[in-house]
Design an enzyme around this catalytic site. Sequence first.
Site, PDB file in Angstrom:
ATOM      1  N   ASP A   1       0.870  -1.163   0.000  1.00 36.32           N
ATOM      2  CA  ASP A   1       0.000   0.000   0.000  1.00 36.32           C
ATOM      3  C   ASP A   1       0.915   1.223   0.000  1.00 36.32           C
ATOM      4  OD1 ASP A   1      -2.247   1.668   0.300  1.00 36.32           O
ATOM      5  OD2 ASP A   1      -2.127   1.560   2.477  1.00 36.32           O
TER       6      ASP A   1
ATOM      7  N   ASP B   1      -0.130   5.037   1.089  1.00 39.17           N
ATOM      8  CA  ASP B   1      -0.320   5.997   2.174  1.00 39.17           C
ATOM      9  C   ASP B   1      -0.257   5.302   3.525  1.00 39.17           C
ATOM     10  OD1 ASP B   1      -0.884   8.366   0.505  1.00 39.17           O
ATOM     11  OD2 ASP B   1      -2.604   7.160  -0.127  1.00 39.17           O
TER      12      ASP B   1
ATOM     13  N   ASP C   1      -1.720  -0.703   5.944  1.00 44.64           N
ATOM     14  CA  ASP C   1      -1.954  -0.105   7.260  1.00 44.64           C
ATOM     15  C   ASP C   1      -3.384  -0.256   7.746  1.00 44.64           C
ATOM     16  OD1 ASP C   1      -3.308   2.989   7.073  1.00 44.64           O
ATOM     17  OD2 ASP C   1      -2.698   2.008   5.237  1.00 44.64           O
TER      18      ASP C   1
END
Length: 424
Positions: free
Chosen positions: A47, A49, A343
């Site tokens: 991922d 961000d 996250d």
Amino acid sequence: AAAGSGSRKARRRAAVSFPESARRVCGRGAAMAQSFSLADCEVIAFDLDHTLCRYNLVESSQLIYESFAQYMVAEKGYDKELLNVPPESWDFCCKGLVLDLEDGSFLKLAQDGTVLRASHGTKHMTSEEILEKYGRREWRHFKTMSGMVSRSAKYYVFDNYFDLPGALLCARIVDSLNQHNASQKYDFWKDMVAAIQHNYKTSAFKENCGTYFPEVKRNPDKYMQSCPESVKKWLRKLKDNGKILLLITSSHSDYCRLVCEHILGNDFAELFGIVITNALKPGFFSQPPNQRPFWTLENDEEQEALPSLDKPGWYSQGNSSHLYQLLKKMTGKLEPKVVYFGDSMHSDIFSARHYSNWETVLILEELRGDTIMAFSETEAEPIGKKGKYEPEDYVTKCTVLHPSSMESCDASAWTSSQTSSCHF
């Protein structure tokens, strides 16, 4: 690795060291998952961000709050006092908060669905008040939250840093409304959705619309941290050793490009065989291919829907099934092994594991400040083989990592050494 409001993520001895404090996050009785080795993974996906890109959370959270609040005040007529945030108010924000849209309450739920903590607006409820209102029984909407259903007309779950400041704004709106009529029905959520869409819609970056994107473009250093050289070295080493690197982000192509150029450099695209933007996770993993085709991109605009994915490149939307078919071709293996770093438990970890059977590593910003143990390069094994002590050369199905681990570890230390872990 990163965190970001739009951005928090467990990220990070095989790839990382795992602190005792990370185990505590899992709670008592957490089952140990089966283990896997990064050395055995042909494909390593990330991922963006709050994973590869770590955000300065104080500054980015303030910006996101301001982005939403300005819209609510200027366009929807809410109280101007919402623009002024007392510093102590930020303690209200906590990932996993559930907003009950029917009564304006915020809940923190236990694993069994009972209410651990609650507030009405920003006013915290006492243990006695919680017991009187909710009892010791499962919260009434808890069953609908299982699996991938975390959005509803009756509640909203704040589970990432890009919308979390909105929890504080919503709570303060409830406070404001209560001053005028404490018994009223709360119908502000449609305005909040409009504020989110105004700032984050697909065209916002290109059109300089809203507050968030124009400000990040003007001052990216204020909001994003550049990847440490050790992380860049690790990524290059992975690629040089034959690993296929993927980037899968729900950010749109233009914003993805800005972030990657800032944190990795203008040559970032050389690292990744495939870049997938606007992935709309968790749907990328959970939706069937006919509902989620890949789209070609030209000048960051979607052009043509594809019936299948035939070659590496830069794409928009898509699905994990067609991606995996391409990975079979690229690796020459019937069942290439994929690990995904992300996250969000909801959008990244659960969905990638449950629907695509990928290994997962959760990047957890909340572990920041805990001591991270890392092996030096002389203690680490090369990427291409397992460690000498094979039983120790593993990480778990859901390894939880501190966001600074990729920074503090030597690149090679990510491929051999024991990692403590927990199974969610």
